[in-house]
Design a protein around this motif. Structure first.
Motif, PDB file in Angstrom:
ATOM      1  N   UNK A 141       0.866  -1.282   0.027  1.00 39.57           N
ATOM      2  CA  UNK A 141       0.084  -0.067  -0.060  1.00 39.57           C
ATOM      3  C   UNK A 141       0.911   1.139  -0.054  1.00 39.57           C
ATOM      4  N   UNK A 142       2.131   1.286  -0.123  1.00 44.07           N
ATOM      5  CA  UNK A 142       2.707   2.422  -0.123  1.00 44.07           C
ATOM      6  C   UNK A 142       2.647   3.182  -1.651  1.00 44.07           C
ATOM      7  N   UNK A 143       3.029   4.475  -1.496  1.00 41.38           N
ATOM      8  CA  UNK A 143       2.962   5.005  -2.825  1.00 41.38           C
ATOM      9  C   UNK A 143       4.147   4.777  -3.593  1.00 41.38           C
ATOM     10  N   UNK A 144       4.052   4.748  -4.810  1.00 39.56           N
ATOM     11  CA  UNK A 144       5.160   4.649  -5.832  1.00 39.56           C
ATOM     12  C   UNK A 144       5.386   5.986  -6.701  1.00 39.56           C
ATOM     13  N   UNK A 145       6.782   6.228  -6.786  1.00 37.43           N
ATOM     14  CA  UNK A 145       6.804   7.273  -7.690  1.00 37.43           C
ATOM     15  C   UNK A 145       6.938   6.736  -9.278  1.00 37.43           C
ATOM     16  N   UNK A 146       6.385   7.591 -10.221  1.00 38.60           N
ATOM     17  CA  UNK A 146       6.182   6.699 -11.691  1.00 38.60           C
ATOM     18  C   UNK A 146       6.773   7.852 -12.721  1.00 38.60           C
ATOM     19  N   UNK A 147       7.009   7.363 -13.642  1.00 37.45           N
ATOM     20  CA  UNK A 147       7.559   7.759 -14.705  1.00 37.45           C
ATOM     21  C   UNK A 147       6.928   7.300 -16.186  1.00 37.45           C
ATOM     22  N   UNK A 148       6.600   8.114 -17.220  1.00 36.44           N
ATOM     23  CA  UNK A 148       6.269   7.520 -18.301  1.00 36.44           C
ATOM     24  C   UNK A 148       6.540   8.692 -19.377  1.00 36.44           C
ATOM     25  N   UNK A 149       6.442   8.082 -20.730  1.00 43.81           N
ATOM     26  CA  UNK A 149       6.903   8.928 -21.790  1.00 43.81           C
ATOM     27  C   UNK A 149       5.415   9.686 -22.193  1.00 43.81           C
ATOM     28  N   UNK A 150       5.623  11.213 -21.794  1.00 40.58           N
ATOM     29  CA  UNK A 150       4.323  11.942 -21.799  1.00 40.58           C
ATOM     30  C   UNK A 150       3.883  12.079 -23.252  1.00 40.58           C
ATOM     31  N   UNK A 151       4.634  11.529 -24.216  1.00 41.96           N
ATOM     32  CA  UNK A 151       4.073  11.692 -25.873  1.00 41.96           C
ATOM     33  C   UNK A 151       3.329  10.423 -26.031  1.00 41.96           C
ATOM     34  N   UNK A 152       3.167   9.403 -25.038  1.00 41.38           N
ATOM     35  CA  UNK A 152       2.446   8.154 -25.350  1.00 41.38           C
ATOM     36  C   UNK A 152       1.791   7.915 -23.979  1.00 41.38           C
ATOM     37  N   UNK A 153       0.723   8.776 -23.393  1.00 37.96           N
ATOM     38  CA  UNK A 153       0.073   8.547 -22.204  1.00 37.96           C
ATOM     39  C   UNK A 153      -0.594   7.344 -22.002  1.00 37.96           C
TER      40      UNK A 153
END
Length: 54
Positions: free
Chosen positions: A15-27
């Motif tokens: 249940x911990x929060x995770x930091x995330x990242x993604x390619x903003x050109x492909x949401x």
């Protein structure tokens, strides 16, 4: 990767929060998820020049 997003981890990390990242050109594309300590360590390494200069 230009965007970041908070993911709710659910059963993955108790249940911990995770930091995330993604390619903003492909949401709708895949993203990467990191525990907060992992993300902080990565950012510190980038700031220290561990991966060269950009």
């Amino acid at each position: 990767m230009a965007s970041s997003h908070k993911y709710q981890a659910g059963g993955l990390t108790g249940g911990q929060d995770l930091a995330g990242a993604r390619d903003s050109t492909d949401p709708r594309g895949p993203g990467l998820r990191f525990a907060p300590a992992e993300w902080r360590a990565f950012v510190a390494s980038v700031r220290a020049g561990a991966f060269g200069t950009f």
